[in-house]
Design a protein around this motif. Structure first.
Motif, PDB file in Angstrom:
ATOM      1  N   VAL A  34       2.665  -8.224   2.848  1.00  0.00           N
ATOM      2  CA  VAL A  34       1.014  -7.930   3.274  1.00  0.00           C
ATOM      3  C   VAL A  34       0.450  -9.524   2.420  1.00  0.00           C
ATOM      4  O   VAL A  34       0.672  -9.531   2.099  1.00  0.00           O
ATOM      5  N   GLU A  49      -2.574  -1.131  -4.653  1.00  0.00           N
ATOM      6  CA  GLU A  49      -3.165  -2.043  -4.218  1.00  0.00           C
ATOM      7  C   GLU A  49      -4.007  -1.303  -3.089  1.00  0.00           C
ATOM      8  O   GLU A  49      -5.508  -0.856  -2.994  1.00  0.00           O
ATOM      9  N   LEU A  50      -3.720  -0.370  -2.366  1.00  0.00           N
ATOM     10  CA  LEU A  50      -4.014   0.569  -1.212  1.00  0.00           C
ATOM     11  C   LEU A  50      -5.721   1.532  -1.993  1.00  0.00           C
ATOM     12  O   LEU A  50      -6.923   1.624  -1.782  1.00  0.00           O
ATOM     13  N   HIS A  53       2.644  -0.969  -2.567  1.00  0.00           N
ATOM     14  CA  HIS A  53       1.600  -0.555  -2.213  1.00  0.00           C
ATOM     15  C   HIS A  53       0.225  -0.445  -2.930  1.00  0.00           C
ATOM     16  O   HIS A  53      -0.630  -0.679  -1.987  1.00  0.00           O
ATOM     17  N   LEU A  99      -2.303  -2.409   4.351  1.00  0.00           N
ATOM     18  CA  LEU A  99      -1.956  -2.116   3.186  1.00  0.00           C
ATOM     19  C   LEU A  99      -1.236  -0.642   3.731  1.00  0.00           C
ATOM     20  O   LEU A  99      -0.247  -0.196   3.719  1.00  0.00           O
ATOM     21  N   SER A 115       7.623  -0.309   1.132  1.00  0.00           N
ATOM     22  CA  SER A 115       5.677  -1.119   0.440  1.00  0.00           C
ATOM     23  C   SER A 115       4.825   0.243   0.111  1.00  0.00           C
ATOM     24  O   SER A 115       4.020  -0.033  -0.530  1.00  0.00           O
TER      25      SER A 115
END
Length: 203
Positions: free
Chosen positions: A147, A184-185, A181, A105, A178
Motif C-alpha cells: 500500500v 494500520e487499518l 496491515h 488498506l 496483507s
C-alpha cells in the motif's frame, strides 16, 4: 482472515454489496446484478478522476496524499528506489485510480487477488492490450505487494480509458500477506494517522 472480520471504513460500508457480502468498489462495472470485480468501468473511473473521488468508496479525497495498492513488480521497484535514496515516479500510466488510505488498506486485505501471494485472477480483461495483458484469468499477484501513499496524482481521460500517474512516494507499506496491515487499518479508522510508515524507512 475472513473478509467480514476486517474493519470496514464507514464510506466503504455504505457501498452496494455482492451476493457474498463484499462491498463493490466505486469503479467496478456491473453485469446485471453481478459486479465484475476484475474490471474497471470507464465512466465511473472518469467521474472519480475528475471529481477527486476515491476509486474504492467514491467519496471525496481531500487535497494532499492519495494511496493505491501495487503488485510485486512495482513494489520491488519502489523499494529499490527508496533503498538507493532515489525518487520514484511511475512514468508508465496505469488504469488503477487512487483512494483514501483507509480504503486502500481495506482493499489490500479484502480483495482475494491483492491479499495473498498465490492468489490468481478470476476474469480476463474485456479488451486485452499492452496495458491490460496482465489482467488474464489465472494470473498470479506475485510474492509481494504494498500500500503506497503518493503526494498527488495526474490523470488523462482518452476516448477509451482513464490513465493515472502518481507523484512522489510519501509512504511505503509492503506486505506478503496483507493481514500485516490490520493494525494500520485499525489505527487509521481510529484517527491515529501517526502510524503511517514514512517512505524514507524503505520498509
Amino acid at each position: 482472515m475472513r473478509f467480514d472480520a476486517v474493519p470496514v471504513p464507514p464510506s466503504v460500508g455504505a457501498r452496494p454489496r455482492d451476493a457474498r457480502g463484499y462491498p463493490v468498489p466505486a469503479i467496478t462495472p456491473w453485469d446485471g446484478d453481478t459486479p465484475q470485480f476484475a474490471l474497471t468501468d470507464y465512466e465511473r473511473s472518469a467521474d472519480c478522476a475528475r471529481g477527486r473521488r476515491c476509486s474504492v468508496c467514491g467519496e471525496l479525497m481531500p487535497r494532499g496524499p492519495v494511496w493505491r495498492v501495487v503488485g510485486a513488480s512495482e513494489s520491488a521497484a519502489i523499494a529499490e528506489a527508496l533503498a538507493a535514496g532515489r525518487p520514484y515516479r511511475n512514468l508508465a500510466p496505469t488504469l488503477e485510480g487512487p483512494g483514501h488510505r483507509a480504503c486502500m488498506l481495506y482493499a489490500s486485505m479484502v480483495c482475494p487477488y491483492l491479499a495473498r501471494p498465490g492468489a490468481r485472477r478470476g476474469l480476463d480483461a474485456r479488451t486485452p492490450d499492452a496495458m491490460t495483458e496482465h489482467v488474464v484469468r489465472g494470473a498470479a499477484r506475485g510474492a509481494s505487494g504494498a500500500v503506497v501513499g503518493f503526494a498527488d496524482y495526474e490523470f488523462a481521460i482518452t476516448a477509451t480509458r482513464v490513465l493515472f500517474r502518481f507523484l512522489d512516494v510519501v509512504e511505503f507499506s509492503p506486505h506478503a500477506e496483507s493481514d500485516a496491515h490490520l493494525d494500520e487499518l485499525r489505527a487509521e479508522l481510529a484517527g491515529r494517522t501517526a502510524d503511517m510508515r514514512p517512505a524514507q524507512d524503505g520498509r
